[in-house]
Design an enzyme around this catalytic site. Sequence first.
Site, PDB file in Angstrom:
ATOM      1  N   LYS A   4       0.966  -1.191  -0.017  1.00  0.00           N
ATOM      2  CA  LYS A   4       0.045   0.001  -0.071  1.00  0.00           C
ATOM      3  C   LYS A   4       0.910   1.305   0.055  1.00  0.00           C
ATOM      4  CE  LYS A   4      -2.765   2.295   3.074  1.00  0.00           C
ATOM      5  NZ  LYS A   4      -3.397   2.252   4.598  1.00  0.00           N
ATOM      6  N   ASP A  22      -7.028   1.147   0.975  1.00  0.00           N
ATOM      7  CA  ASP A  22      -6.973   1.166   2.207  1.00  0.00           C
ATOM      8  C   ASP A  22      -8.316   0.829   2.702  1.00  0.00           C
ATOM      9  OD1 ASP A  22      -8.785   3.291   1.788  1.00  0.00           O
ATOM     10  OD2 ASP A  22      -7.728   4.829   3.021  1.00  0.00           O
TER      11      ASP A  22
END
Length: 95
Positions: A4, A22
Amino acid sequence: MGRKTANVILNTAFGQPTIAVDTHIFRVANRTRIAPGKTVLEVEKKLERFIPDEFKLDAHHWLILHGRYVCVARKPRCGACIIEDLCEYKQKTET
Ligand code: SF4
């Protein structure tokens, strides 16, 4: 470096069209059924496949903001949502 974080850096610092999934994006992708998936990676792969290249740079910001302010975790604001007619979430709220 996590996947991420790597994606956020690629996207914001280097202008690479990637989608950093997310908690907000994960929720919105699943509720709307834009890119349903059981894992972050599954959602990320689907978003990368389905979002046209010209929208990829902005898409993750739009999805995060939508999840943070409209499609909020506990009680989504479906009555005020501009994509309510397109969203496939089964438990939409009135407000
Ligand atoms: S209609 Fe409701 S569940 Fe669907 S995206 Fe909008 S706020 Fe989220």
